[in-house]
Design an enzyme around this catalytic site. Structure first.
Site, short mmCIF file in Angstrom:
data_model
loop_
_atom_site.label_atom_id
_atom_site.label_comp_id
_atom_site.label_asym_id
_atom_site.label_seq_id
_atom_site.Cartn_x
_atom_site.Cartn_y
_atom_site.Cartn_z
N GLY A 1 -7.03 13.37 10.93
CA GLY A 1 -6.44 12.41 10.11
C GLY A 1 -5.36 12.67 9.34
N GLN B 1 -4.26 -15.81 -23.87
CA GLN B 1 -4.10 -13.57 -23.85
C GLN B 1 -5.70 -13.10 -23.13
OE1 GLN B 1 -4.05 -12.21 -27.62
NE2 GLN B 1 -2.13 -12.17 -27.86
N GLY C 1 -9.65 -17.63 -9.88
CA GLY C 1 -11.16 -18.05 -9.45
C GLY C 1 -11.88 -18.27 -8.36
N GLY C 2 -12.46 -18.90 -8.33
CA GLY C 2 -13.11 -19.70 -6.65
C GLY C 2 -12.05 -19.82 -5.96
N GLU D 1 0.04 6.14 6.24
CA GLU D 1 0.65 7.01 5.64
C GLU D 1 0.64 8.41 4.77
OE1 GLU D 1 3.28 7.80 8.52
OE2 GLU D 1 4.50 8.27 6.63
N THR E 1 -3.42 9.46 2.88
CA THR E 1 -4.05 8.41 1.43
C THR E 1 -3.82 8.81 -0.06
OG1 THR E 1 -6.01 10.40 1.55
CG2 THR E 1 -6.15 9.00 3.75
C1 LIG Z 1 -4.50 -0.06 10.28
C2 LIG Z 1 -4.01 1.33 10.78
C3 LIG Z 1 -2.44 1.58 10.83
C4 LIG Z 1 -2.43 3.18 10.65
N1 LIG Z 1 -1.04 3.12 11.52
C5 LIG Z 1 -1.20 4.86 12.05
C6 LIG Z 1 0.21 4.77 12.88
O1 LIG Z 1 1.52 4.47 12.95
N2 LIG Z 1 0.61 6.46 13.22
C7 LIG Z 1 -0.54 7.23 13.39
O2 LIG Z 1 0.11 8.95 13.49
N3 LIG Z 1 -1.37 6.80 12.64
C8 LIG Z 1 -1.52 5.70 11.68
N4 LIG Z 1 -2.91 5.56 10.75
C9 LIG Z 1 -3.64 6.53 10.76
C10 LIG Z 1 -3.91 7.40 9.24
O3 LIG Z 1 -2.50 7.55 8.65
C11 LIG Z 1 -4.92 8.23 8.99
O4 LIG Z 1 -5.85 6.91 8.56
C12 LIG Z 1 -4.98 8.15 7.29
O5 LIG Z 1 -4.03 9.66 7.77
C13 LIG Z 1 -6.19 8.96 7.04
O6 LIG Z 1 -6.34 10.16 8.26
P1 LIG Z 1 -8.32 9.52 8.62
O7 LIG Z 1 -8.51 7.85 8.60
O8 LIG Z 1 -8.89 10.36 9.77
O9 LIG Z 1 -9.01 9.29 7.66
P2 LIG Z 1 -9.46 11.26 6.90
O10 LIG Z 1 -8.61 12.34 6.56
O11 LIG Z 1 -11.43 11.69 7.43
O12 LIG Z 1 -10.22 10.99 5.30
C14 LIG Z 1 -11.36 10.55 4.77
C15 LIG Z 1 -11.10 10.17 3.10
O13 LIG Z 1 -11.32 11.31 3.38
C16 LIG Z 1 -10.26 11.93 2.28
N5 LIG Z 1 -10.12 13.39 2.85
C17 LIG Z 1 -9.56 13.84 3.60
N6 LIG Z 1 -8.85 15.12 3.61
C18 LIG Z 1 -9.64 15.25 1.81
C19 LIG Z 1 -9.30 16.67 1.49
N7 LIG Z 1 -8.35 18.01 2.52
N8 LIG Z 1 -10.45 16.83 0.47
C20 LIG Z 1 -10.75 15.55 -0.09
N9 LIG Z 1 -10.53 14.39 0.42
C21 LIG Z 1 -9.48 14.24 1.87
C22 LIG Z 1 -9.43 11.18 2.14
O14 LIG Z 1 -8.63 11.09 1.73
C23 LIG Z 1 -9.69 9.84 2.86
O15 LIG Z 1 -10.58 9.14 1.63
C24 LIG Z 1 -2.91 4.08 11.17
C25 LIG Z 1 -4.19 3.71 10.13
C26 LIG Z 1 -5.03 2.64 10.09
C27 LIG Z 1 -6.36 2.12 9.35
#
Ligand SMILES: Cc1cc2nc3c(=O)[nH]c(=O)nc-3n(C[C@H](O)[C@H](O)[C@H](O)COP(=O)(O)OP(=O)(O)OC[C@H]3O[C@@H](n4cnc5c(N)ncnc54)[C@H](O)[C@@H]3O)c2cc1C
Length: 558
Positions: free
Chosen positions: A133, A282, A344-345, A368, A370
């Site tokens: 990921g 405010q 609100g609700g 794109e 996290t």
């Molecule tokens: C609706 C949706 C559409 C998507 N579309 C595409 C697409 O079109 N093409 C594509 O290729 N991908 C796509 N993705 C994938 C998306 O880019 C990945 O989900 C994202 O990059 C995170 O990877 P992961 O889900 O494996 O999470 P992980 O990488 O496992 O991360 C899990 C958590 O750990 C944290 N983390 C990860 N590495 C570290 C580190 N080294 N240090 C500290 N914290 C860390 C992350 O920030 C996150 O909070 C899509 C995902 C979704 C949910």
């Protein structure tokens, strides 16, 4: 890149707006969401001969309109204001075509980008895998060369892709797989034997987008499907467009954040509680609306700067893209969350849309890259800059803002300068005490860097507009006085955050060793607290603008 002229851009945005008003009323969008339905016909119309929104993303020499980064950001924001699921369907084609756009041979560009322009075909971008990921280096999909007479004539692809937008509906996908010389992109058409998609994922939000796993089982492609014709370029090709693609998702954060606030604002004008409309209270406006508008507009200033730099031909800018994406998507999420509270609700029910927007915008801090990966990217790059300039980089930036403050005392440049000086001090102390060995400290620095840099951009934008130099294709919503107030509000937050959070984590990581020495002076804490003077008045001013209030009405209701 020349990009579109302002009239053409405005015409496209206005056509998009008309289309949304005509074809996409709330009920229809809620229906797509409820039924988890990918509205193929809507995407086809958006990318069809009448609207042709996709042409903005395609270069002119292959039949597109060749929009520059500002055109792309404005269109992405407009799409996200309508529906983030639909916007994701359009984004996925753009992402899918990116490896070809930056790394394809002229023949590949003419053929595949030409098909997007002419036929409006949908693409998917296949990078993520179950075990890869955030860490794409852990890629397991493989591309094994097929040789004939000692020459590579094709590849056999095997592997699994996960969470791929448009995965189940795209005509063509670009797939990242490991070839003998390293990760490489391959162009794979739907219907190729062995290439299949899973059923659509049942998601928290952006339910109008199609997200599916892709399976590659002995998929055979000809050698001309290797993007660029050279193996091992895949990660560089992905990296090359990060500035641009992160800016697109940043624009999604802006669009969705404003879509939520723009529902809360009229609601608050109509809703009477305690004898007067909520918009005149405010405790409501200054918590639920104004700070979110300020964060979104400050980030817009940064997005517009980065877009202009990319438009001037700069390449990459992955860190700037990361800063834009990080703060705009976090701001969009926070604005949507606050908008639920503001209604609100009613906000908690589906009918009022903010509940759906909140679920939709949630994805922007995940896909794109996290938010945590953005923090790491920002911190690592700017840390190097800090070391290279022997700690002077942010002091220099701060001095440039002090000089701007001399010409424009009202735009918050002096407060942004305090944020940048404090940042330089925090970084230097972290270096001296070797505190970035703690990953959490490094990531928190990433956050503080983003705030301080965005504060600088907001002040510059307010000053430009005050001088009558509004960016040609910049967003026109607020005047110079409002932008200056937004900038001051954001800069106060940034300066305070850098100093207090910086101090907190330096001390927190320093433990019993206490190597940091006295901290207050370098951080200029007194000046930062003194700069908070006028915050409430600035918030009042922004509330007047957003709620179109007259001062007399507010005084009366108080
Ligand atoms: C609706 C949706 C559409 C998507 N579309 C595409 C697409 O079109 N093409 C594509 O290729 N991908 C796509 N993705 C994938 C998306 O880019 C990945 O989900 C994202 O990059 C995170 O990877 P992961 O889900 O494996 O999470 P992980 O990488 O496992 O991360 C899990 C958590 O750990 C944290 N983390 C990860 N590495 C570290 C580190 N080294 N240090 C500290 N914290 C860390 C992350 O920030 C996150 O909070 C899509 C995902 C979704 C949910």
């Amino acid at each position: 890149m020349a990009g579109l002229d302002r009239e053409t851009l405005e015409a496209i945005l206005s056509a998009l707006d008309d289309f949304a008003r005509r074809e996409l009323p709330n009920e229809r969008l809620l229906d797509f969401d409820l039924k988890d339905e990918f509205p193929a016909e809507v995407i086809r119309e958006l990318c069809g001969p009448d609207l042709g929104i996709h042409l903005v993303f395609v270069p002119e020499n292959v039949g597109g309109m060749g929009g520059d980064a500002t055109d792309v950001y404005r269109c992405c924001e407009a799409l996200a204001r309508i529906d983030l699921g639909i916007a994701t369907g359009v984004l996925a084609t753009c992402l899918g075509s990116d490896p070809i756009r930056v790394g394809g041979t002229p023949e590949q560009q003419a053929k595949w980008l030409g098909r997007i322009a002419e036929e409006g075909i949908l693409l998917a971008y296949g990078a993520t895998e179950p075990a890869a990921g955030s860490d794409l280096g852990a890629l397991r999909s493989t591309a094994t060369p097929i040789e004939q007479d000692g020459k590579v004539v094709g590849y056999t692809l095997n592997g699994r892709k996960q969470w791929i937008s448009n995965g189940g509906v795209a005509e063509v996908a670009t797939i990242l797989a490991s070839a003998p010389a390293g990760p490489s992109w391959f162009i794979v058409e739907r219907g190729t034997p062995g290439f299949s998609a899973g059923k659509p994922e049942d998601k928290h939000g952006i339910r109008a987008s199609n997200t599916a796993a892709l399976w590659l089982e002995d998929v055979k492609v000809d050698a001309d499907r290797l993007v660029g014709g050279v193996e091992g370029q895949g990660l560089q090709q992905a990296q090359a467009v990060f500035g641009y693609t992160r800016l697109m998702v940043a624009a999604f954060g802006l669009g969705a954040g404003w879509a939520a606030l723009d529902r809360a604002i009229p609601y608050a004008k109509d809703r009477v509680q305690g004898g007067s409309p909520l918009s005149e209270k405010q405790g409501y406006t200054h918590k639920l609306i104004v700070p979110h508008a300020a964060r979104l507009e400050a980030t817009r200033a940064y997005i517009e700067e980065v877009a202009e730099t990319l438009g001037d031909g700069a390449h990459g800018l992955p860190t700037e893209g990361a800063i834009a994406k990080y703060l705009a998507t976090e701001a969009g999420n926070a604005a949507a969350e606050a908008s639920i509270q503001a209604l609100g609700g009613y906000g908690y029910t589906r009918e009022y849309m903010v509940e759906k927007i909140k679920r939709d915008v949630r994805i922007t801090t995940i896909y794109e890259g996290t938010s945590e990966i953005m923090e790491m990217t920002i911190a690592r790059d700017r840390w190097q800059q800090h070391l290279k300039t022997r700690g002077q980089h942010y002091h220099q930036e701060a001095r440039a803002l002090e000089s701007l403050a001399g010409r424009h005392p009202a735009v918050g440049a002096n407060i942004a300068a305090l944020a940048l000086h404090a940042l330089a001090d925090v970084l230097e102390r972290a270096r001296a005490a070797r505190l970035t060995r703690h990953q959490h400290v490094l990531f928190r620095l990433g956050e503080l860097i983003a705030y301080a840099e965005v504060a600088g951009a907001a002040a510059r934008r307010a000053a430009e507009v005050a001088e009558g130099r509004r960016r040609e294709k910049g967003h026109p919503r607020f005047d110079a006085t409002a932008l200056a107030a937004f900038s001051r509000i954001f800069a106060r937050d940034a300066a305070l955050r850098v100093a207090t959070e910086g101090l907190r984590w330096l001390r927190g990581a320093d433990g019993a060793a206490g190597d940091l020495g006295p901290l207050g002076e370098g951080l200029r804490l007194d000046a930062i607290f003194a700069a908070q003077a006028g915050l409430i008045a600035d918030m009042d001013q922004i509330a007047d603008v957003l709620f179109e209030r007259s001062a007399a009405a507010v005084a009366q209701s108080a």
